[in-house]
Enzyme design. Structure first.
Site, short mmCIF file in Angstrom:
data_model
loop_
_atom_site.label_atom_id
_atom_site.label_comp_id
_atom_site.label_asym_id
_atom_site.label_seq_id
_atom_site.Cartn_x
_atom_site.Cartn_y
_atom_site.Cartn_z
N HIS A 30 0.50 60.67 -16.26
CA HIS A 30 1.01 60.23 -16.73
C HIS A 30 0.04 58.82 -16.34
CE1 HIS A 30 5.31 62.04 -16.58
NE2 HIS A 30 5.26 62.38 -17.40
N HIS A 31 -0.84 59.08 -16.36
CA HIS A 31 -2.09 58.23 -16.01
C HIS A 31 -3.14 58.27 -16.60
CE1 HIS A 31 -1.43 59.62 -11.17
NE2 HIS A 31 0.13 58.71 -11.85
N PRO A 32 -2.46 57.98 -18.59
CA PRO A 32 -3.30 57.93 -19.36
C PRO A 32 -4.74 56.86 -19.46
CG PRO A 32 -1.78 56.91 -20.20
CD PRO A 32 -1.08 57.28 -18.97
#
Length: 581
Positions: free
Chosen positions: A515-517
């Site tokens: 969840h680090h886009p």
């Protein structure tokens, strides 16, 4: 006497728990009470600065402009306030899939996610003031200089080296008491990590105890750090629960944004901050792709939506033969857990359970990787499956003792810090807020597979070390049916040296995104070195989408630093414009 005292404590825990539930419910009911809201009569006003999205970058930028600018500032946010539930660290996962989460799903993954429903990854994104900073795990990262130097060296971004960014990263770091560092003697696991640091001093490993954006046991996000102190300023207005549908460009004399469509109203403005989906819906991007969607093109920027990157993890459960304390259902249901939290903000409820990590930044061409230690012994099946999209067999293979409410153990998470895989973001149709086509394209690069295997091998070396021996650890190699040709075999449970083929198979079946886009409006290709949309004079992008490469850690603090730098440029331009009058 002892039993009587224990009963009193249990009763006190029940009473306090009941009162806390009332407080949480009240906070939830009041979650949309955003102050300083734009009044209907003000909707035709011209604002000097309009910021679309109150996430990490938007809230930080709003704060700096409202505090230091002579101009008027409007912050538009699709959500409202997060409830008090979001402030309790351990309850973070319960915010996902709720009303404050866009709850996006990836497209079916070609190279990974085979153990997930429809091979789709859950992609939580915050909806409300604070954005994803109110959904994340609150871990602070001080930054890694070579990350920024690589932007300079490989993307011709001479203004973005570590020398230029160091001071902004320092300013992004909350000061005490707005930070929580996991103590050395927090648990037997942190003690083992401390011993391992001494044992492996000859390696290039860096050991870190977790730093959290937590104050007095409560999440301390950009809302508390930046936005709340200025939220009543007279030059600031907020427009919550509002969707920006389109930005309009016009040449005058250079191409610039002249208006934006918010619901049924147009708000005139001079300077704006936007991001990727809004750009596409506004006809800014790849002209041929826009034409297929029936979106009239306003400005050609072919690389909008490309270069999507994210970290990818493989979790492995390790049981312990000693009492932790680690997170499990018995610990959480113990009345003393709630009493300790409400009285001092301490204990399991006061952090998310990530106790520390070990990183290797590589050398002699070796890729950098990270190993994270999550002190959880019993993983709740329904909670994790809801936010991970795991199929039942995949979850139970990863966490074979999930049903044991008193299980002691921890999860070791291995990941590549600089993944090479790249994906994309596109629109399903011309309506921006339908689930976008998000393709992280995890593990499309074989280099990422090799890098993650290196991380796993190092994690095993740590767990097998004498520093961890007192924990009596046992790695539970998942028995995934589709990987059974490669392992785990009986010998793997003794020597903990399964084959590379087995580890790769695990990655492709039960690995999860971080969840680090970022990267889809990258510096140098979509925005210039001052974050201005290329070819448009008064639009900037200030969020993680501008990151040309992954951050070697959690990116939230880097986005704060980027917003601080953007504010410095905007305020300098305002000052220069004032001097020229």
């Amino acid at each position: 006497m002892g039993m009587k005292f224990q009963k009193i404590l249990v009763l006190a825990g029940i009473v306090i728990g009941f009162l806390s539930i009332i407080v949480v419910l009240a906070g939830t009911l009041l979650k949309n009470s955003v102050p300083n809201v734009l009044a209907p009569v003000e909707r035709h006003f011209a604002f000097d600065y309009v910021i679309v999205g109150g996430g990490t970058g938007g809230s930080t930028l709003t704060s700096l402009l409202a505090k230091n600018s002579n101009g008027s500032v409007l912050l538009i946010e699709a959500g409202g306030q997060f409830g008090l539930l979001s402030r309790i660290p351990l309850l973070t996962t319960f915010q996902q899939k709720g009303i404050n989460d866009w709850s996006f799903l990836s497209v079916p993954q070609k190279h990974s996610s085979r153990g997930l429903i429809e091979r789709r990854q859950c992609l939580p994104r915050g909806k409300g003031l604070g954005g994803s900073a109110n959904l994340n795990y609150m871990l602070h990262f001080d930054g890694h200089g070579p990350d920024f130097d690589s932007w300079r060296d490989h993307h011709n971004l001479s203004d973005w080296s570590w020398a230029q960014m160091r001071s902004f990263m320092a300013a992004a770091k909350p000061k005490n008491p707005d930070m929580l560092e996991i103590p050395r003697r927090y648990s037997k696991l942190t003690e083992a990590l401390e011993e391992a640091q001494a044992q492996f001093a000859y390696k290039d490993w860096i050991f870190r105890r977790s730093l959290y954006n937590i104050r007095n046991g409560l999440r301390h996000s950009v809302v508390q750090q930046f936005l709340n102190p200025v939220i009543h300023h007279s030059n600031l207005r907020l427009l919550p629960d509002a969707l920006v549908k389109r930005i309009q460009l016009a040449p005058s004399p250079f191409l610039q944004a002249t208006s934006i469509l918010v619901g049924i109203k147009d708000e005139e403005n001079r300077e704006k901050e936007f991001s990727i989906e809004l750009l596409m819906a506004s006809g800014i991007g790849d002209v041929s792709a826009l034409k297929k969607l029936g979106i009239p093109a306003q400005h050609s920027l072919p690389l909008v939506g490309h270069n999507l990157h994210d970290h990818f993890n493989l979790p492995l459960f390790v049981s312990m033969g000693v009492t932790g304390p680690t997170l499990n259902q018995n610990t959480l249901l113990n009345p003393m857990t709630l009493i300790n939290y409400l009285s001092s903000g301490s204990g399991p409820l006061g952090n998310f359970g990530v106790l520390g990590n070990v990183v290797s930044y590589g050398g002699l061409g070796a890729p950098p990787y990270g190993i994270t230690f999550f002190g959880a012994g019993a993983i709740d099946e329904s909670a994790l499956m809801s936010i991970s999209n795991f199929k039942g067999p995949a979850f139970r293979a990863l966490f074979p003792r999930y049903y044991n409410s008193s299980q002691e153990g921890f999860v070791v998470i291995s990941s590549c810090l600089q993944p090479k895989s790249r994906g994309s973001v596109g629109l399903l149709n011309r309506h921006m807020r339908r689930n976008p086509l998000i393709d992280p394209n995890y593990l499309s690069s074989e280099e990422d597979v090799a890098c993650t295997i290196s991380a796993i091998r190092s994690a095993v070396e740590l767990v097998n070390s004498t520093a961890f021996a007192a924990l009596h650890p046992r790695i539970h190699w998942p028995r995934v049916q589709e990987c059974s040709n490669f392992g785990p075999f009986e010998r793997d449970f003794f020597d903990n040296r399964p084959s590379d083929q087995y580890l790769e198979c695990l990655m492709r079946h039960v690995g999860l995104g971080s969840h680090h886009p970022g990267g889809t409006c990258a510096l140098g290709s979509v925005v210039d070195s001052q974050l201005r949309l290329k070819g448009v004079s008064n639009v900037r992008v200030v969020d993680a989408s501008v990151l040309p490469r992954p951050i070697s850690g959690n990116p939230n603090s880097v986005v704060v630093a980027i917003a601080l730098r953007a504010a410095s440029w905007i305020l300098k331009s305002e000052l220069q414009a004032g001097d020229s009058k």
